[in-house]
Design an enzyme around this catalytic site. Structure first.
Site, PDB file in Angstrom:
ATOM      1  N   ALA A 330       0.834  -1.196   0.000  1.00 26.92           N
ATOM      2  CA  ALA A 330       0.000   0.000   0.000  1.00 26.92           C
ATOM      3  C   ALA A 330       0.876   1.257   0.000  1.00 26.92           C
ATOM      4  O   ALA A 330       1.962   1.258  -0.574  1.00 26.92           O
ATOM      5  CB  ALA A 330      -0.985  -0.023   1.163  1.00 26.92           C
ATOM      6  N   SER A 331       0.443   2.271   0.672  1.00 23.30           N
ATOM      7  CA  SER A 331       1.119   3.565   0.544  1.00 23.30           C
ATOM      8  C   SER A 331       2.492   3.612   1.194  1.00 23.30           C
ATOM      9  O   SER A 331       3.211   4.599   1.045  1.00 23.30           O
ATOM     10  CB  SER A 331       0.255   4.653   1.181  1.00 23.30           C
TER      11      SER A 331
END
Lengths: 663, 371
Positions: A330-331
């Site tokens: 993810a981020s």
């Protein structure tokens, strides 16, 4: 009928001469035969003496292997993590017992031993020699040991035997890193034979099956010893002729800190997830915990099928080591993507873009939504990290293309083993055109690059890989291979002529294992990205701010929330109404102190109820770091421009700032 | 000079009156003492066994002494009835004998077990010596054939029991008489050829499976080292590991740790050579040689053909024991149950042997009464 008087004509002298001649001939025969016998005995006793001497010795001399004691395992502060505990069994030598049946019955009554175990003893009695000990019960409780010891004098021929067995005092806290030992099975035995080690393992019962116990099996095991005994034709030991003591295995000191492990367990309690903390200065793993875990001691004694089934079928899959299991990053990988963009000169730190809350590929209808519905407005690099702006990275990844992303990320170790010293490590997946072709035999689609841009799609990373990538980042390209082993300690007896043997303890620190560093065209790019991560934690309103509010050290980090379910483009994700196993994963990476980082933490938590990495994973990292720094005073030379808090004694002279840190 | 000779004569006469041949007695006592020591060692240093062995030695010595008092010519008178009774007993053994250790050798007399084949060891040479000594020497072919048949009857009866060792000893005791009586070399050569022709017949029809197995094992003991070859392999290891000086009394590992089977009976020679080495073995063989030489000297000095032949046969049969036992234990001959004479533990054969020596002593000391 009428012949009797013929005897009269006997010639006695010639008869005597004839007899004497014959007697002499037989004497020669006798001497000849004696010479044959002598020659034969001479052959045996003189010519073949050595051969028969050897055979006589191999008849009577047996080497009884003596297993070496397994090396102990300590954490970085000397806390014992794996020890050898004596376990007691009750043995009977049938020959030395007058009335075996009566004795066994009485002892069994005393110690409450089941009828089955008694029956088993009598069954094995038939196949064993009467002077060999038979086991009545293995693993006596302390109470049973005490009870029997008091009554031992009543039962000659019955005695308690002690053996060493591996014991992990912290149980599930260390299983996913230490692993465990268990009985050598057929497959292990075949492998040992292939490696030519079977001789050294002749007396060994257990072997490392998982984790460090497996990885450092050879070091921990030691060298076998021998007891040379004389036996008779029944195999009974008559006496000991010689004794070669075994060389115990080396003790291991780990980089792990058991207190951090405890905090990790507490922080993850009730959740499925993993924490990895690495010291970026040397690659030493400070903490490595996967929740839920299981007690490795169960396997040492041979786990019951009921318990094993329970572990296998548990919904939370405790057997899985989540620290080396792939998760969508993810981020959390946005800083690395930003770095790639800077390196490829596609973006600059100052450059701004407008985020309307979605991104559309040129000429395609589908809208890629930001996590913030109405968008972040004008976004530069730092803000893209602070706010974890997806649109910024959709655009960036589109510009970069999958190949440039993949090549750079591979340099940070994604899609490859980090080299951590356990065998359970997973490569996880760094997707690329080649990878997809090989894996699915399909071309790469541009839309997939956008998903990769926010750390999703096929991309998975293990928490260890994530922590390692962050530590490469904070080391500005220096790659230090993560490892759990800090030092080995060897205790040996040296004997010099005429002196008492001395105990010598030799400690050997493991050298730092480095790989060729990552070279950037512009070294300033490192600082730009690190600064962005610093802001993410220190700037009010940034995603990591709340979690680290009030910390006594200067942390930096990046949040991440990974979708695990496919959500239609306009559908609203609501954690509470989504099935548990389809809820988002929370991720967080952090390091501290910002200047001269000492610890990098990666956190992954599965299927969190509400919020993402900022609210679920970041506080976990905070707890780890709080424990790590404790009451230490961390001094930063440069105050963060937006920072409101004060880290320790902020304005000390340069010459005093050395008292921080333990390096 | 004269007086010394006279003194010796006088001294000797004390033993003469007791009918004891001193050199023979010395040789025998050497072996008996040695036997006692080795039996003690081989029996796991059990004094119980040694005491039992010592008692048997005592009994055997008494038997020898008593037999020595009987004038040898008495045997000549009783040869035929004794032989007939002996044959009947052997037949009785085959019909209603007591079975032990896979062979039918014993007759239960109620108070003791009696082994007729043992007695035949003495009766057969007496019988053949009696028969041959009736005629002029060298014996004619007809008489030799008759004598052969006389030997063959008890030999085959004993072989049927089956007791290969004893039948071998009995056959050789008779054959030695025939040989010493001067059977022509031509005849001996013919018999040798016939004998080797007889061997396959023996193999195919007369030998029992266990006897065949022994021969096969003898030819290749390593073929079944834990089964039938075990005895001979362990025995050779015991002997070979003795070396020149041996491991020392009570120090033989093969015997003390019980790797060697039958160590106090048939395989006692292996125990002896393990503990006393080649030096001990050489001395032992010399003692045997000495006894054989003395026996043959007694035979040559005997005044009558009957006593000459009997003494010669008894001496040489004694040597057959030595040869067969040592040959077997050292792997030169197949395993045949023959004890090492005067050394092995076991009462029956020792008493028979000592009775034989009693006869020899009688022959040696009763010379002057013949004529």
């Amino acid at each position: 009928m009428h012949a009797p008087k013929r005897v009269v004509i006997r010639n006695h002298t010639s008869e005597a001469n004839l007899f004497a001649r014959r007697a002499f001939i037989t004497l020669l025969g006798v001497i000849f035969i004696l010479l044959i016998l002598f020659n034969n005995i001479y052959e045996l006793e003189i010519s073949s003496y050595e051969k028969y001497q050897t055979r006589s010795n191999s008849n009577r001399i047996k080497l009884l292997p003596v297993a070496p004691n397994r090396g102990l395992i300590y954490d970085r502060n000397g806390v014992l993590l794996a020890e050898n505990k004596p376990i007691y069994s009750l043995e009977v030598i049938p020959e030395q017992v007058d009335d075996l049946e009566k004795t066994v019955k009485e002892v069994s009554q005393l110690l409450e031993i089941s009828d089955e175990k008694q029956a088993k003893l009598f069954k094995s009695l038939r196949s064993k020699r009467r002077f060999k000990p038979l086991e009545l019960i293995s693993r006596l409780s302390d109470q049973q040991v005490a009870l029997f010891s008091v009554n031992q004098h009543k039962y000659p021929g019955v005695f308690i035997d002690a053996r060493l067995k591996r014991y992990y005092p912290f149980a599930d806290l260390t299983t996913h890193s230490l692993g465990y030992v268990a009985r050598i099975n057929r497959r292990d035995a075949i492998k040992l034979e292939e490696q030519g080690k079977e001789e050294n393992y002749a007396a060994t019962r257990n072997i490392g099956k998982l984790g460090l116990e497996k990885f450092y099996q050879d070091i921990l095991h030691g060298t076998i010893g021998n007891q040379e005994v004389e036996i008779n034709n029944q195999g009974r030991i008559i006496r000991t002729l010689n004794f070669t003591p075994p060389v115990p295995g080396k003790d291991l000191t780990l980089t792990l800190d058991i207190e951090l492990q405890m905090i990790a367990k507490r922080a993850l309690s009730g959740k499925r997830g993993a924490i990895v903390a690495i010291d970026p200065r040397d690659g030493g793993v400070l903490a490595m915990y996967s929740n839920p875990s299981f007690d490795g001691n169960l396997f040492v004694h041979g786990i019951s099928s009921k318990n094993y089934k329970k572990l296998l079928s548990s919904y939370d899959r405790p057997l899985v080591n989540r620290t080396v299991q792939g998760y969508p990053p993810a981020s959390t990988i946005k800083p690395l993507l930003a770095l790639t963009g800077l390196e490829e000169e596609l973006i600059t730190p100052e450059e701004e873009m407008y985020d309307p809350g979605f991104y559309q590929l040129p000429g395609i209808e589908t809208k890629r939504r930001d996590w913030k519905k109405w968008g972040h407005g004008r976004v530069n690099l730092s803000k893209s990290l602070e706010q974890s702006c997806n649109v910024y990275y959709y655009r960036l990844s589109y510009k970069l293309g999958i190949t440039r992303i993949a090549r750079m990320m591979e340099k940070f170790g994604f899609g490859e083993y980090t080299g951590l010293d356990i065998y359970e490590e997973n490569r996880a997946i760094m997707p690329s055109i080649e990878w997809k072709q090989a894996r699915y035999n399909q071309p790469w689609y541009g839309g997939e690059t956008l998903s990769v841009g926010i750390g999703q799609s096929y991309w998975t990373v293990t928490p260890v890989q994530l922590a390692q990538a962050m530590s490469i980042l904070v080391n500005q390209g220096q790659i230090k291979v993560p490892h759990l082993l800090k030092a080995t300690t060897e205790t040996s007896l040296t004997s010099t002529e005429g002196e008492e043997p001395k105990r010598v303890v030799t400690s050997l620190e493991m050298p730092i294992d480095e790989k060729p560093p990552i070279q950037l065209k512009n070294n300033k790019n490192w600082e730009i990205v690190l600064d962005g991560m610093h802001n993410t934690v220190q700037k009010e309103g940034a995603t990591g701010y709340n979690a680290f509010k009030g910390s006594k050290y200067d942390a930096a980090g990046k949040t991440g929330s990974a979708q695990t379910a496919n959500i239609a483009q306009d559908e609203k994700y609501d954690a509470e109404t989504t099935q548990e196993n389809q809820r988002d994963n929370a991720m967080f990476v952090a390091f501290a102190p910002y200047e001269n980082p000492e610890i990098v933490v990666a956190v992954a938590i599965e299927n969190v109820a509400k919020g993402g990495g900022a609210t679920n994973a970041a506080p976990v990292a905070r707890q780890i770091m709080d424990q790590y720094f404790g009451n230490r005073v961390i001094v930063s030379k440069n105050k963060h421009p937006h920072h409101k808090e004060i880290y320790g004694e902020q304005y000390l002279d340069d010459n005093k700032d050395k008292k921080s840190g333990n390096n | 000079m004269r007086s010394t000779g006279y003194d010796q004569q006088k001294q000797r006469s004390i033993w003469y009156r007791l009918n004891i041949d001193v050199p023979l007695l010395i040789g025998i006592l050497c072996l008996l003492t040695l036997g006692l020591c080795v039996v003690y060692s081989a029996g796991g240093q059990s004094s119980e066994m040694a005491i039992r062995h010592a008692k048997r030695i005592g009994i055997a010595l008494v038997v020898m002494f008593l037999v020595a008092q009987i004038p040898p010519l008495i045997y000549r008178k009783w040869a035929v009835p004794a032989f007939i009774v002996g044959i009947l007993l052997l037949i009785a053994v085959l019909l209603f004998g007591h079975v032990g250790k896979g062979a039918q050798r014993w007759i239960d007399l109620g108070f003791t077990m009696f082994q007729p084949s043992e007695i035949m060891k003495l009766i057969v040479p007496i019988m053949i010596a009696w028969y041959v000594s009736q005629f002029n020497l060298p014996t004619k072919i007809v008489h030799i054939l008759a004598a052969f048949i006389l030997v063959l009857i008890p030999t085959l009866l004993i072989a049927r029991q089956p007791d290969l060792g004893t039948s071998l000893l009995i056959a050789s005791s008779g054959i030695f008489v025939i040989f010493l009586a001067g059977a022509s070399w031509k005849l001996i050569g013919t018999c040798g050829v016939l004998g080797s022709a007889f061997a396959p017949i023996l193999w195919l029809f007369l030998m029992k499976d266990y006897q065949k197995q022994r021969v096969l094992t003898f030819l290749n003991p390593e073929q079944d080292p834990l089964g039938s070859g075990y005895h001979i392999i362990q025995s050779k290891i015991a002997i070979g590991s003795g070396g020149l000086q041996g491991k020392g009394w009570l120090q033989g590992t093969q015997s003390q740790l019980e790797f060697l089977p039958e160590r106090h009976t048939d395989f006692i020679f292996a125990v002896f050579s393990e503990e006393f080495g080649l030096i001990g073995v050489t001395l032992l063989l010399l003692v045997y040689l000495f006894i054989v030489m003395r026996g043959l000297w007694i035979a040559i000095s005997a005044e009558h053909a009957f006593t000459k032949l009997l003494a010669g046969s008894l001496t040489l049969t004694f040597f057959v024991y030595v040869f067969v036992n040592i040959g077997m234990v050292s792997g030169l001959l197949p395993v045949v149950g023959v004890p090492l004479p005067l050394v092995s533990y076991g009462g029956t054969s020792m008493v028979t042997l000592m009775a034989g020596f009693g006869i020899l002593m009688a022959i040696s000391t009763h010379r002057r009464f013949i004529a």
